[in-house]
Structures are given as C-alpha cells and as structure tokens.
Design a protein around this motif. Structure first.
Motif, PDB file in Angstrom:
ATOM      1  N   GLY A   1       0.313   7.071  -6.440  1.00 47.15           N
ATOM      2  CA  GLY A   1       0.718   7.878  -5.593  1.00 47.15           C
ATOM      3  C   GLY A   1      -0.283   8.816  -4.937  1.00 47.15           C
ATOM      4  O   GLY A   1      -1.333   8.351  -4.786  1.00 47.15           O
ATOM      5  N   HIS A   2       0.118   9.786  -4.540  1.00 50.97           N
ATOM      6  CA  HIS A   2      -0.706  10.796  -3.737  1.00 50.97           C
ATOM      7  C   HIS A   2      -1.888  11.271  -4.590  1.00 50.97           C
ATOM      8  O   HIS A   2      -1.904  11.536  -5.805  1.00 50.97           O
ATOM      9  CB  HIS A   2       0.013  12.024  -3.381  1.00 50.97           C
ATOM     10  CG  HIS A   2       1.316  12.036  -2.517  1.00 50.97           C
ATOM     11  ND1 HIS A   2       2.022  13.041  -2.403  1.00 50.97           N
ATOM     12  CD2 HIS A   2       1.767  10.910  -1.903  1.00 50.97           C
ATOM     13  CE1 HIS A   2       3.129  12.519  -1.629  1.00 50.97           C
ATOM     14  NE2 HIS A   2       3.081  11.177  -1.476  1.00 50.97           N
ATOM     15  N   GLY A   3      -3.154  11.084  -4.139  1.00 56.13           N
ATOM     16  CA  GLY A   3      -4.349  11.392  -4.505  1.00 56.13           C
ATOM     17  C   GLY A   3      -5.189   9.915  -5.030  1.00 56.13           C
ATOM     18  O   GLY A   3      -6.336  10.239  -5.343  1.00 56.13           O
TER      19      GLY A   3
ATOM     20  N   SER B   1       0.944  -1.166  -0.023  1.00 54.16           N
ATOM     21  CA  SER B   1      -0.194   0.090  -0.032  1.00 54.16           C
ATOM     22  C   SER B   1       1.016   1.388  -0.063  1.00 54.16           C
ATOM     23  O   SER B   1       0.355   2.408  -0.597  1.00 54.16           O
ATOM     24  CB  SER B   1      -1.129  -0.015   1.213  1.00 54.16           C
ATOM     25  OG  SER B   1      -0.264   0.380   2.557  1.00 54.16           O
ATOM     26  N   ALA B   2       1.879   1.175   0.340  1.00 55.52           N
ATOM     27  CA  ALA B   2       3.125   2.413   0.440  1.00 55.52           C
ATOM     28  C   ALA B   2       3.717   2.593  -0.973  1.00 55.52           C
ATOM     29  O   ALA B   2       3.520   3.801  -1.248  1.00 55.52           O
ATOM     30  CB  ALA B   2       4.152   2.200   1.309  1.00 55.52           C
TER      31      ALA B   2
ATOM     32  N   VAL C   1      -7.216   6.710  -4.395  1.00 53.64           N
ATOM     33  CA  VAL C   1      -8.389   6.245  -3.678  1.00 53.64           C
ATOM     34  C   VAL C   1      -8.246   4.670  -3.783  1.00 53.64           C
ATOM     35  O   VAL C   1      -8.382   3.859  -4.972  1.00 53.64           O
ATOM     36  CB  VAL C   1      -9.781   6.617  -3.998  1.00 53.64           C
ATOM     37  CG1 VAL C   1     -10.738   6.123  -2.959  1.00 53.64           C
ATOM     38  CG2 VAL C   1      -9.667   8.159  -3.960  1.00 53.64           C
ATOM     39  N   TYR C   2      -7.857   4.167  -2.543  1.00 52.12           N
ATOM     40  CA  TYR C   2      -7.614   2.537  -2.555  1.00 52.12           C
ATOM     41  C   TYR C   2      -9.225   1.881  -2.533  1.00 52.12           C
ATOM     42  O   TYR C   2      -9.920   2.119  -1.558  1.00 52.12           O
ATOM     43  CB  TYR C   2      -6.809   2.211  -1.303  1.00 52.12           C
ATOM     44  CG  TYR C   2      -5.798   1.063  -1.236  1.00 52.12           C
ATOM     45  CD1 TYR C   2      -5.969   0.142  -2.380  1.00 52.12           C
ATOM     46  CD2 TYR C   2      -5.069   0.894  -0.231  1.00 52.12           C
ATOM     47  CE1 TYR C   2      -4.983  -0.942  -2.285  1.00 52.12           C
ATOM     48  CE2 TYR C   2      -4.255  -0.217  -0.117  1.00 52.12           C
ATOM     49  CZ  TYR C   2      -4.143  -1.290  -1.019  1.00 52.12           C
ATOM     50  OH  TYR C   2      -3.259  -2.170  -1.134  1.00 52.12           O
TER      51      TYR C   2
ATOM     52  N   GLY D   1       0.240   4.112  -2.453  1.00 50.28           N
ATOM     53  CA  GLY D   1       0.045   5.398  -1.935  1.00 50.28           C
ATOM     54  C   GLY D   1       1.130   6.625  -2.256  1.00 50.28           C
ATOM     55  O   GLY D   1       0.558   7.887  -2.105  1.00 50.28           O
ATOM     56  N   GLU D   2       2.352   6.133  -2.318  1.00 51.60           N
ATOM     57  CA  GLU D   2       3.165   7.158  -2.425  1.00 51.60           C
ATOM     58  C   GLU D   2       3.925   7.089  -3.972  1.00 51.60           C
ATOM     59  O   GLU D   2       4.461   8.224  -4.293  1.00 51.60           O
ATOM     60  CB  GLU D   2       4.478   6.880  -1.595  1.00 51.60           C
ATOM     61  CG  GLU D   2       4.272   7.034  -0.106  1.00 51.60           C
ATOM     62  CD  GLU D   2       4.963   8.446   0.417  1.00 51.60           C
ATOM     63  OE1 GLU D   2       4.194   9.631   0.361  1.00 51.60           O
ATOM     64  OE2 GLU D   2       5.630   8.176   1.217  1.00 51.60           O
TER      65      GLU D   2
END
Lengths: 147, 147
Positions: free
Chosen positions: A81-83, A72-73, A85-86, A76-77
C-alpha cells in the motif's frame, strides 16, 4: 470498482508470507480510450472494431499495460500500500482482455526480507478464474520505524 | 507527443537485430489523473502534493505502469507495430518519473527467431539520458505470409 478492501498501508512488520489482496474492475471502452491517450498507443487492435475483428483476437482488446495497472494498484493501495517503493515487475500476457471483461487482480506474498524491507509477490489477473496475465513483483515495503 | 516516426507495421521478414525505435512524451498531471482513474490506483504519492512532499520521493511521481505504457506504445505502434502479439515484459523501476518530465522510450531488437516470429527486445525509458526504467520484451511479430 467493486472491491471494498481497505486501502492504506500494511507495514513490513505486519506482512506475512501467504498474505493476499485483490481488486475487481470491469475494463471499459473509456479505459481503453484514456490509456491510448496517455500512452500514445493508438494501435487499431485496441480502438477500431473493423480492424480488430480481422485479427487473431477477433475483436478489440485492452492494452496489456492497462491490465497490468490493476496489479500495481493492488500493490500501491493495499499490499503493502501507500509508502511502497515499486522495484520490479515481470509480466506474461496469456490471453486477451476485452472491453466489458471483469478482471480480478490478485497479489500474494511469496517471500520477504524484513531487514531489507524487501517483499516478493506472485501477481496475476484473471477473468472468470482464467489467468490472463501473470508475473512477479518486488517491492520495498514501508516500516513502522519510519512513522 | 514529439516523435514523428512512422507508425504501422514492420514484418518479421524486415526486422534485424539492432533495429531500434523510440518515442518522446512529456508526462502530465492529466496523464497521472487519468491513469489513476483507469487503474483505480489513487495512492497519494501520485496525486497529493502535501503527502508526496513528505515521502522519500519529495514530490509527486507518475505510476510506474504509466511510464511502462510508453514502451508498449513503441512496440505496438512502431516495432514490430500493428499486428504484434505482446507475450512478455520485465520491468525494473530505477528512478521516479515526475509530472513535467520528458521521457524517451526506446526499444531495440536483441534476438529473433524468424521461424517462430519471436522477437526479443531491450526496452528502457530515460529522462535526459538517465535510465528510469529498463527491462526486456518478448513479442510475436506479424509476417508478410499472413497479409
């Protein structure tokens, strides 16, 4: 943390099937102790050497969701990345991860629907090239339209 | 930690379809900061109020895998508990979990194969009765034969 990949956002307009990102991290005793505190999972297979040595694992192992957190890192990164939605993740735990293991978490785009901003990714964690965790992630990627 | 349920082991011989266990925990800022350190996921939607307020979530949210860790805690500590081998987990993230939210993680046995010691469980997390995460877990349960 050994990866030096850019962390930020890749918008849906710039994502392609086959695109891949990863990170590499050593799992430490401190990680396991902190995860036990966060999750309240103090199962002695994670924390007690004497107990764990008598199990089929023959030693302490990390919580499976701790290893999954590395996937997930990356999502999410890095990708998207940022923005992001999982939406969903499947996880198959294939082999134990032990304190001191160096884990590579790898995420690769396998399918996408640009109109819906939906991206499907193959995800896995490996140690010395051996898969210890695999599954599939589904996310909504950010779009430049919303910048 | 608000649950007071027994933590230990329920062997396959004592598990029944419909059996359920749960825990209740408030997600704190400290949990999110520790999970960011463990996972290396410092996505600002988890850590930066100003950034997060501008996203569709309109505020900081917990990492999805942090919430999922509460499910694995019920499995690893209560049902089947110590001695369980976690084989797989699916996760569908349905709504955000925010710092200060009180989360109930609930695990219910839906299918089992006593000969193979394999147990399938419906798993979900909820806040004030609203599901925020759901999925299915598959585990190998311990057996009294191996005591």
């Amino acid at each position: 943390m050994l990866d030096n990949d850019y962390r930020g956002t890749i918008c849906i307009e710039d994502i392609e099937i086959g695109m891949s990102r990863s990170l590499r991290k050593m799992i430490t005793d401190r990680d396991i102790e902190m995860f036990a505190e966060i999750s309240t999972d103090h199962n002695p297979v994670h924390l007690d050497d004497d107990y764990a040595n008598e199990t089929i694992f023959e030693g302490r192992i990390a919580h499976g969701m701790l290893t999954a957190g590395l996937i997930s890192a990356v999502i999410g990164e890095q990708l998207p990345g940022h923005g992001t939605v999982y939406l969903g993740q499947s996880l198959k735990f294939m082999a134990p991860v032990r304190p001191g293991d160096m884990v590579d978490a790898v995420v690769t785009v396998t399918d996408m629907d640009i109109g819906k901003r939906r991206v499907t990714m193959d995800t896995h964690c490996e140690i010395d090239g051996k898969k210890v965790l695999k599954g599939e992630a589904v996310v909504l990627a950010p779009s430049r339209k919303f910048d």
